[in-house]
Scaffold this motif. Structure first.
Motif, PDB file in Angstrom:
ATOM      1  N   ALA A  36       0.768  -1.156   0.041  1.00 15.88           N
ATOM      2  CA  ALA A  36       0.102   0.114   0.110  1.00 15.88           C
ATOM      3  C   ALA A  36       0.830   1.490   0.148  1.00 15.88           C
ATOM      4  CB  ALA A  36      -1.399  -0.408   0.558  1.00 15.88           C
ATOM      5  N   VAL A  37       1.980   1.211   0.788  1.00  9.89           N
ATOM      6  CA  VAL A  37       2.797   2.229   0.727  1.00  9.89           C
ATOM      7  C   VAL A  37       3.535   2.499  -0.752  1.00  9.89           C
ATOM      8  CG1 VAL A  37       5.173   3.201   2.210  1.00  9.89           C
ATOM      9  CG2 VAL A  37       2.855   2.031   3.362  1.00  9.89           C
ATOM     10  N   LEU A  38       3.892   1.502  -1.242  1.00  4.62           N
ATOM     11  CA  LEU A  38       4.540   2.220  -2.956  1.00  4.62           C
ATOM     12  C   LEU A  38       3.202   2.306  -4.063  1.00  4.62           C
ATOM     13  CD1 LEU A  38       6.546  -1.219  -2.713  1.00  4.62           C
ATOM     14  CD2 LEU A  38       7.501   0.958  -2.478  1.00  4.62           C
ATOM     15  N   LEU A  39       2.342   1.541  -3.467  1.00  4.91           N
ATOM     16  CA  LEU A  39       1.179   1.618  -4.071  1.00  4.91           C
ATOM     17  C   LEU A  39       0.541   3.280  -4.221  1.00  4.91           C
ATOM     18  CD1 LEU A  39      -0.264   0.442  -6.786  1.00  4.91           C
ATOM     19  CD2 LEU A  39      -2.670   0.131  -4.795  1.00  4.91           C
ATOM     20  N   GLN A  40       0.218   3.576  -2.755  1.00  7.29           N
ATOM     21  CA  GLN A  40       0.417   5.611  -2.271  1.00  7.29           C
ATOM     22  C   GLN A  40       1.759   6.018  -3.064  1.00  7.29           C
ATOM     23  OE1 GLN A  40      -1.696   6.761   0.483  1.00  7.29           O
ATOM     24  NE2 GLN A  40      -2.118   7.993  -1.380  1.00  7.29           N
ATOM     25  N   LYS A  41       2.112   5.785  -3.035  1.00 10.04           N
ATOM     26  CA  LYS A  41       3.609   6.957  -4.574  1.00 10.04           C
ATOM     27  C   LYS A  41       4.027   6.967  -5.037  1.00 10.04           C
ATOM     28  CE  LYS A  41       8.401   7.493  -3.398  1.00 10.04           C
ATOM     29  NZ  LYS A  41       9.690   7.278  -3.048  1.00 10.04           N
ATOM     30  N   GLN A  42       3.283   5.895  -6.286  1.00 11.24           N
ATOM     31  CA  GLN A  42       2.865   5.886  -7.219  1.00 11.24           C
ATOM     32  C   GLN A  42       1.345   6.127  -7.944  1.00 11.24           C
ATOM     33  OE1 GLN A  42       4.130   1.746  -9.165  1.00 11.24           O
ATOM     34  NE2 GLN A  42       3.816   1.252  -7.355  1.00 11.24           N
ATOM     35  N   PHE A  43       0.305   6.886  -6.723  1.00 10.94           N
ATOM     36  CA  PHE A  43      -0.677   7.571  -7.536  1.00 10.94           C
ATOM     37  C   PHE A  43      -0.948   7.921  -5.894  1.00 10.94           C
ATOM     38  CE2 PHE A  43      -0.570   3.306  -9.210  1.00 10.94           C
ATOM     39  CZ  PHE A  43      -0.875   3.297 -10.550  1.00 10.94           C
ATOM     40  N   PRO A  44      -0.188   8.893  -5.962  1.00 15.11           N
ATOM     41  CA  PRO A  44      -0.699  10.077  -4.472  1.00 15.11           C
ATOM     42  C   PRO A  44      -1.494  10.594  -4.631  1.00 15.11           C
ATOM     43  CG  PRO A  44       0.854  11.159  -6.160  1.00 15.11           C
ATOM     44  CD  PRO A  44       0.498   9.791  -7.288  1.00 15.11           C
ATOM     45  N   HIS A  45      -2.340  11.194  -5.768  1.00 15.93           N
ATOM     46  CA  HIS A  45      -4.148  11.132  -5.767  1.00 15.93           C
ATOM     47  C   HIS A  45      -4.683  10.388  -4.665  1.00 15.93           C
ATOM     48  CE1 HIS A  45      -3.564   8.679  -9.332  1.00 15.93           C
ATOM     49  NE2 HIS A  45      -4.890   8.206  -8.999  1.00 15.93           N
ATOM     50  N   LEU A  46      -4.656   8.915  -4.513  1.00 18.16           N
ATOM     51  CA  LEU A  46      -5.555   8.082  -4.434  1.00 18.16           C
ATOM     52  C   LEU A  46      -4.800   8.191  -2.308  1.00 18.16           C
ATOM     53  CD1 LEU A  46      -5.248   5.598  -6.695  1.00 18.16           C
ATOM     54  CD2 LEU A  46      -7.099   6.821  -6.657  1.00 18.16           C
ATOM     55  N   ARG A  47      -5.794   7.705  -1.457  1.00 18.62           N
ATOM     56  CA  ARG A  47      -5.482   6.998   0.128  1.00 18.62           C
ATOM     57  C   ARG A  47      -6.036   5.922  -0.123  1.00 18.62           C
ATOM     58  NH1 ARG A  47      -3.451   6.509   4.531  1.00 18.62           N
ATOM     59  NH2 ARG A  47      -4.823   7.062   6.482  1.00 18.62           N
ATOM     60  N   VAL A  48      -4.351   5.488  -0.369  1.00 17.76           N
ATOM     61  CA  VAL A  48      -4.310   3.715   0.277  1.00 17.76           C
ATOM     62  C   VAL A  48      -3.808   2.911   1.478  1.00 17.76           C
ATOM     63  CG1 VAL A  48      -3.419   1.573  -1.463  1.00 17.76           C
ATOM     64  CG2 VAL A  48      -3.457   3.933  -2.569  1.00 17.76           C
ATOM     65  N   VAL A  49      -4.158   2.005   1.542  1.00 14.80           N
ATOM     66  CA  VAL A  49      -3.556   1.506   2.702  1.00 14.80           C
ATOM     67  C   VAL A  49      -4.263   0.261   2.841  1.00 14.80           C
ATOM     68  CG1 VAL A  49      -4.856   3.250   4.305  1.00 14.80           C
ATOM     69  CG2 VAL A  49      -6.293   1.538   4.067  1.00 14.80           C
ATOM     70  N   GLY A  50      -2.966  -1.084   4.033  1.00 15.43           N
ATOM     71  CA  GLY A  50      -3.408  -2.120   4.124  1.00 15.43           C
ATOM     72  C   GLY A  50      -2.753  -2.343   5.300  1.00 15.43           C
ATOM     73  N   GLY A  51      -2.289  -3.562   5.792  1.00 14.07           N
ATOM     74  CA  GLY A  51      -2.573  -4.515   6.658  1.00 14.07           C
ATOM     75  C   GLY A  51      -2.299  -5.924   6.400  1.00 14.07           C
ATOM     76  N   VAL A  52      -2.652  -6.017   7.598  1.00 15.38           N
ATOM     77  CA  VAL A  52      -2.562  -7.597   8.332  1.00 15.38           C
ATOM     78  C   VAL A  52      -3.809  -8.366   8.418  1.00 15.38           C
ATOM     79  CG1 VAL A  52      -1.716  -7.376  10.364  1.00 15.38           C
ATOM     80  CG2 VAL A  52      -0.688  -9.255   8.654  1.00 15.38           C
ATOM     81  N   THR A  53      -3.432  -9.695   8.141  1.00 16.51           N
ATOM     82  CA  THR A  53      -4.713 -10.920   8.111  1.00 16.51           C
ATOM     83  C   THR A  53      -4.669 -11.641   9.362  1.00 16.51           C
ATOM     84  OG1 THR A  53      -5.791  -9.949   6.224  1.00 16.51           O
ATOM     85  CG2 THR A  53      -6.734 -11.930   7.534  1.00 16.51           C
ATOM     86  N   LEU A  54      -5.106 -11.971  10.604  1.00 22.28           N
ATOM     87  CA  LEU A  54      -4.346 -12.829  11.164  1.00 22.28           C
ATOM     88  C   LEU A  54      -4.500 -14.344  11.022  1.00 22.28           C
ATOM     89  CD1 LEU A  54      -4.794 -10.034  14.660  1.00 22.28           C
ATOM     90  CD2 LEU A  54      -2.849 -10.643  13.136  1.00 22.28           C
ATOM     91  N   ASN A  55      -3.706 -14.404   9.503  1.00 21.54           N
ATOM     92  CA  ASN A  55      -4.245 -16.220   9.783  1.00 21.54           C
ATOM     93  C   ASN A  55      -3.239 -16.826  10.472  1.00 21.54           C
ATOM     94  OD1 ASN A  55      -6.907 -16.032   8.083  1.00 21.54           O
ATOM     95  ND2 ASN A  55      -6.208 -15.274   7.169  1.00 21.54           N
ATOM     96  N   ARG A  56      -2.313 -18.466  10.095  1.00 14.08           N
ATOM     97  CA  ARG A  56      -1.231 -18.716  10.202  1.00 14.08           C
ATOM     98  C   ARG A  56      -0.448 -18.343   9.416  1.00 14.08           C
ATOM     99  NH1 ARG A  56      -4.069 -25.101  10.210  1.00 14.08           N
ATOM    100  NH2 ARG A  56      -4.531 -24.011   8.016  1.00 14.08           N
ATOM    101  N   ALA A  57      -0.573 -17.930   8.151  1.00 18.07           N
ATOM    102  CA  ALA A  57       0.408 -17.997   7.922  1.00 18.07           C
ATOM    103  C   ALA A  57       1.729 -16.479   8.354  1.00 18.07           C
ATOM    104  CB  ALA A  57       0.354 -16.898   6.113  1.00 18.07           C
ATOM    105  N   VAL A  58       1.074 -15.796   8.908  1.00 22.52           N
ATOM    106  CA  VAL A  58       1.379 -14.616   9.822  1.00 22.52           C
ATOM    107  C   VAL A  58       1.890 -15.487  11.330  1.00 22.52           C
ATOM    108  CG1 VAL A  58       0.881 -12.819   8.223  1.00 22.52           C
ATOM    109  CG2 VAL A  58      -0.380 -13.102  10.130  1.00 22.52           C
ATOM    110  N   GLY A  59       1.564 -16.401  11.578  1.00 24.71           N
ATOM    111  CA  GLY A  59       1.820 -16.577  12.966  1.00 24.71           C
ATOM    112  C   GLY A  59       0.144 -17.117  13.574  1.00 24.71           C
ATOM    113  N   GLY A  60      -0.587 -16.819  13.204  1.00 21.44           N
ATOM    114  CA  GLY A  60      -1.865 -16.617  13.609  1.00 21.44           C
ATOM    115  C   GLY A  60      -2.539 -15.428  14.331  1.00 21.44           C
ATOM    116  N   ILE A  61      -2.927 -15.283  15.650  1.00 24.13           N
ATOM    117  CA  ILE A  61      -3.069 -14.392  16.280  1.00 24.13           C
ATOM    118  C   ILE A  61      -1.777 -13.421  17.389  1.00 24.13           C
ATOM    119  CG2 ILE A  61      -4.798 -13.046  18.037  1.00 24.13           C
ATOM    120  CD1 ILE A  61      -7.022 -15.205  17.756  1.00 24.13           C
TER     121      ILE A  61
END
Length: 278
Positions: free
Chosen positions: A55-80
Motif C-alpha cells: 500500500a505504501v508503494l502504491l500510494q507513492k505511485q498514485f499520490p492522488h489516492l489514499r491507499v491503505v493496507g494491513g495484516v490478516t491474522l491467519n496462520r501464515a503470519v503466526g495466527g493471532i
C-alpha cells in the motif's frame, strides 16, 4: 447516477494480486481503475500476507489516492500474533483483520464435519469458556497505540462480539467484517449492540452478487443501525467477479432501488470510510 456517486468513494475491502489465490487484477491495475472511476482510495486485503508495504508503494505511485493496507491474522503470519501487528503498523499498515480462511468457526461453516485433527490447527479468538484470549487483548492494545482499524474477519459472531466489546472499551475503531455474510452472520441485535458500543458495520457487494444475502436484508440492517454507522465495500477480486469499481457501482444501483438517496449512499461510501481510516 452511479458514476457521479463513485466520485471520492473508497473501497475498504478488496483483494488484488500478488496473492496466493488468482485475482481479478493486480495492485497497479486496481489503482488505475480507481483513478478512472474518480474514486478516492481503498484498502488492499490479502488473507495470507501483510499488504502494508504494498500500500505504501502504491500510494507513492498514485499520490492522488489514499491507499491503505494491513495484516490478516491467519496462520501464515503466526495466527493471532501481536508481533505481526506491530510490524505491520511500523510499515505504515492501517488495518488488522482477525482470522479469515483459518478461522475455526469459518472452516466449520464450510465443512460441518471437520475432524478434530484439522480443527486443532485452526484459530479462535476465545477460549472454551467464551473468554477473549490474551493474545487478542495484546493485538487490541497495539491497535490502540498505533490507531489501527480492527476488523472481525471471519470469526463467528460470538467471538466477534467479544472482540468488539473489548476493542471499543479500549477506544479501538472496530468493524464487523461483512456482517451479513452467512459464514459469520451477526444478528440484528448483535449489530445494534456493536454500533451502540462505537463499532462500524461493513456490508459488501460480494454477498449480494453471489446471492448469499438479499439486498433488501442489507437495506433493513442499514436503516436499523443508522447509515452513519455503515461502510459499504466490494469484497471483490475473485476472477469471476466484476472489478471492484464495477461492483461498487452495481451495489449503489441496487441500494438506490431500495430507496437510499445519493446523499445517503455517499455517506456510506465516501464520508464514513474516509473517517474510518483517517
Amino acid at each position: 447516477m452511479t458514476n457521479d456517486l463513485l466520485q471520492g468513494a473508497y473501497d475498504l475491502h478488496i483483494h488484488t494480486a500478488p496473492d496466493v489465490t488468482t485475482r481479478k487484477c493486480d495492485d497497479i491495475e486496481l489503482a488505475r481503475r480507481l483513478t478512472d472511476a474518480g474514486m478516492a482510495g481503498c484498502a488492499v486485503k490479502c488473507h495470507y500476507n501483510d499488504t502494508a508495504a504494498r500500500a505504501v508503494l502504491l500510494q507513492k505511485q498514485f499520490p492522488h489516492l489514499r491507499v491503505v493496507g494491513g495484516v490478516t491474522l491467519n496462520r501464515a503470519v503466526g495466527g493471532i500474533n501481536p508481533h505481526a501487528v506491530e510490524a505491520s503498523a511500523k510499515m505504515g499498515g492501517k488495518m488488522v483483520w482477525f482470522p479469515t480462511m483459518d478461522s475455526l468457526s469459518y472452516r466449520k461453516f464450510r465443512k460441518p464435519d471437520l475432524d478434530g485433527g484439522a480443527a486443532s490447527s485452526l484459530l479462535s479468538a476465545c477460549d472454551a469458556t467464551g473468554k477473549l484470549l490474551p493474545a487478542c487483548r495484546d493485538v487490541l492494545d497495539i491497535a490502540r497505540q498505533y490507531n489501527l482499524v480492527v476488523g472481525t474477519g471471519h470469526l463467528g459472531p460470538l467471538e466477534g462480539m467479544e472482540l468488539v466489546r473489548e476493542g471499543t472499551r479500549l477506544g479501538v475503531r472496530c468493524v464487523l467484517t461483512h456482517a451479513d455474510n452467512p459464514a459469520n452472520r451477526y444478528s440484528r441485535e448483535q449489530m445494534l449492540e456493536a454500533v451502540q458500543r462505537g463499532a462500524v458495520l461493513e456490508f459488501s457487494f460480494f454477498t449480494v452478487y453471489y446471492g448469499r444475502t438479499p439486498v433488501e436484508e442489507i437495506a433493513g440492517h442499514i436503516r436499523a443501525a443508522g447509515l452513519e454507522n455503515v461502510l459499504l465495500t466490494s469484497d471483490l477480486g475473485q476472477v469471476d467477479s466484476p472489478y471492484g469499481d464495477e461492483g461498487m457501482a452495481l451495489f449503489m444501483l441496487k441500494l438506490s432501488a431500495q430507496g437510499f438517496s445519493e446523499k445517503e449512499l455517499r455517506r456510506m461510501i465516501r464520508d464514513n470510510p474516509r473517517d474510518c481510516i483517517g
